[in-house]
Design a protein around this motif. Structure first.
Motif, short mmCIF file in Angstrom:
data_model
loop_
_atom_site.label_atom_id
_atom_site.label_comp_id
_atom_site.label_asym_id
_atom_site.label_seq_id
_atom_site.Cartn_x
_atom_site.Cartn_y
_atom_site.Cartn_z
N LYS A 252 0.82 -1.00 0.13
CA LYS A 252 -0.10 0.06 -0.14
C LYS A 252 0.92 1.25 -0.01
CE LYS A 252 -4.40 1.36 2.17
NZ LYS A 252 -5.22 1.12 3.17
N ARG A 253 1.95 1.35 0.86
CA ARG A 253 2.86 2.48 0.84
C ARG A 253 3.59 2.61 -0.49
NH1 ARG A 253 6.90 1.70 5.57
NH2 ARG A 253 7.89 2.64 4.20
N ILE A 254 3.84 1.56 -1.17
CA ILE A 254 4.46 1.48 -2.46
C ILE A 254 3.83 2.09 -3.51
CG2 ILE A 254 5.76 0.35 -4.15
CD1 ILE A 254 6.89 -1.57 -1.83
N GLY A 255 2.48 1.71 -3.63
CA GLY A 255 1.68 2.05 -4.58
C GLY A 255 1.22 1.11 -5.46
N GLY A 256 0.32 1.38 -6.60
CA GLY A 256 -0.21 0.57 -7.30
C GLY A 256 0.17 -0.42 -8.18
N ARG A 257 1.86 -0.28 -8.41
CA ARG A 257 2.45 -1.42 -9.07
C ARG A 257 2.82 -2.51 -8.29
NH1 ARG A 257 6.89 1.63 -12.43
NH2 ARG A 257 7.79 -0.26 -12.22
N ALA A 258 2.81 -2.35 -6.83
CA ALA A 258 3.20 -3.24 -5.92
C ALA A 258 2.18 -4.37 -5.66
CB ALA A 258 3.61 -2.64 -4.55
N ARG A 259 2.74 -5.63 -5.34
CA ARG A 259 1.99 -6.76 -5.41
C ARG A 259 2.47 -7.83 -4.17
NH1 ARG A 259 -0.72 -4.00 -7.96
NH2 ARG A 259 -1.83 -4.21 -9.92
N VAL A 260 1.60 -8.24 -3.27
CA VAL A 260 2.21 -9.11 -2.35
C VAL A 260 1.76 -10.49 -2.69
CG1 VAL A 260 1.93 -9.68 0.04
CG2 VAL A 260 2.22 -7.26 -0.66
N HIS A 261 2.47 -11.43 -2.47
CA HIS A 261 2.16 -12.82 -2.97
C HIS A 261 2.72 -13.56 -1.78
CE1 HIS A 261 0.58 -11.80 -6.87
NE2 HIS A 261 1.48 -11.21 -6.95
N VAL A 262 1.92 -14.46 -1.10
CA VAL A 262 2.65 -15.45 -0.20
C VAL A 262 2.90 -16.61 -0.83
CG1 VAL A 262 2.06 -16.87 2.06
CG2 VAL A 262 1.03 -14.50 1.79
N ALA A 263 4.33 -16.94 -0.64
CA ALA A 263 4.89 -18.12 -1.41
C ALA A 263 5.58 -19.06 -0.61
CB ALA A 263 5.42 -17.61 -2.76
N ASP A 264 5.50 -20.25 -0.93
CA ASP A 264 6.40 -21.29 -0.30
C ASP A 264 7.29 -21.51 -1.41
OD1 ASP A 264 7.71 -23.44 0.47
OD2 ASP A 264 6.23 -24.40 1.52
N VAL A 265 8.56 -20.78 -1.20
CA VAL A 265 9.51 -20.88 -2.43
C VAL A 265 10.09 -22.18 -2.84
CG1 VAL A 265 11.81 -19.98 -3.11
CG2 VAL A 265 10.17 -18.44 -2.16
N GLU A 266 10.43 -22.94 -1.71
CA GLU A 266 10.87 -24.49 -1.75
C GLU A 266 9.71 -25.40 -2.38
OE1 GLU A 266 14.07 -25.66 1.44
OE2 GLU A 266 12.22 -24.64 2.44
N ARG A 267 8.43 -25.05 -1.94
CA ARG A 267 7.49 -26.10 -2.59
C ARG A 267 7.02 -25.62 -3.87
NH1 ARG A 267 2.21 -25.59 -2.54
NH2 ARG A 267 2.04 -23.95 -1.05
N GLU A 268 6.92 -24.33 -4.19
CA GLU A 268 6.60 -23.96 -5.36
C GLU A 268 7.65 -23.99 -6.44
OE1 GLU A 268 3.77 -20.46 -5.54
OE2 GLU A 268 3.35 -20.79 -3.34
N PHE A 269 8.80 -23.75 -6.03
CA PHE A 269 9.85 -23.39 -7.20
C PHE A 269 10.99 -24.18 -7.06
CE2 PHE A 269 7.77 -19.35 -6.68
CZ PHE A 269 7.09 -19.07 -7.84
N GLY A 270 10.94 -24.98 -6.00
CA GLY A 270 12.15 -26.05 -5.82
C GLY A 270 13.46 -25.51 -5.23
N GLY A 271 13.21 -24.06 -4.96
CA GLY A 271 14.47 -23.48 -4.39
C GLY A 271 14.60 -22.06 -4.58
N LEU A 272 15.68 -21.57 -4.53
CA LEU A 272 15.84 -19.93 -4.68
C LEU A 272 17.21 -19.72 -5.53
CD1 LEU A 272 14.60 -17.26 -3.89
CD2 LEU A 272 16.08 -17.45 -1.76
#
Length: 185
Positions: A4-24
């Motif tokens: 909200k502070r950053i503005g309209g282009r910012a998006r927040v997504h809760v993600a389990d990086v390991e589960r969804e992408f296999g790592g970082l």
């Protein structure tokens, strides 16, 4: 709240990086708080805020990311320090201390993680257009930035992308990025 502070282009997504992408593949630490005061006139609340954002934020995120990076070709930890992590500046002693600490941390971390194939890179910008600089009037910060044609967020992003785009066996350990007209910190 941050989006909200950053503005309209910012998006927040809760993600389990390991589960969804296999790592970082990339961790980019970019945070800093600084209060302008002579050290003897500074206070513990300012110290704590500066250390929490500028140092503990890097330590906490990095420690969590390392296990998710092992075995990933070209994985990289990149953090923003500052030209103020190389040169002390009167009135910014606690901020300088945290940025010097980030430089030392990355030097040691690079030695710890090199054999694992995890690259550790540091970006040290000079004057940059941001909302950084507590206890300094906005007009004064703006004048200083304008006088050297300060960097923009996109300039720092370009440095990050350049470092990350290198082959996995190439590690740009430190990138000192300064406005052409900035001749001193």
């Amino acid at each position: 709240m941050l989006a909200k502070r950053i503005g309209g282009r910012a998006r927040v997504h809760v993600a389990d990086v390991e589960r969804e992408f296999g790592g970082l593949d990339l961790l980019f630490n970019n945070a800093g708080v600084g209060y302008n005061n002579r050290f003897e006139e500074s206070n513990h609340e300012e110290w704590r805020a500066t250390i929490d954002a500028s140092l503990y934020g890097v330590l906490n995120c990095t420690q969590r990311a390392i296990p998710m990076m092992r075995g990933r070709e070209g994985a990289m930890i990149s953090s923003v320090s500052s030209v103020d992590g190389r040169y002390g500046i009167a009135g910014w002693s606690v901020y300088n201390a945290t940025k010097f600490a980030v430089v030392g941390f990355h030097d040691a971390l690079r030695k710890e993680l090199g054999e694992d194939g995890i690259r550790v890179s540091l970006i040290e910008p000079g004057a940059t257009y941001t909302n950084w600089g507590y206890n300094v009037p906005d007009e004064q910060m703006q004048q200083r930035r304008d006088s050297v044609q300060a960097l923009h967020a996109e300039d720092i992003a370009s440095a990050l992308v350049y470092g990350f785009a290198q082959p996995g066996h190439v590690n740009l350990q430190e990138l000192l990025v300064m406005p052409t007209r900035q001749v001193s910190p």
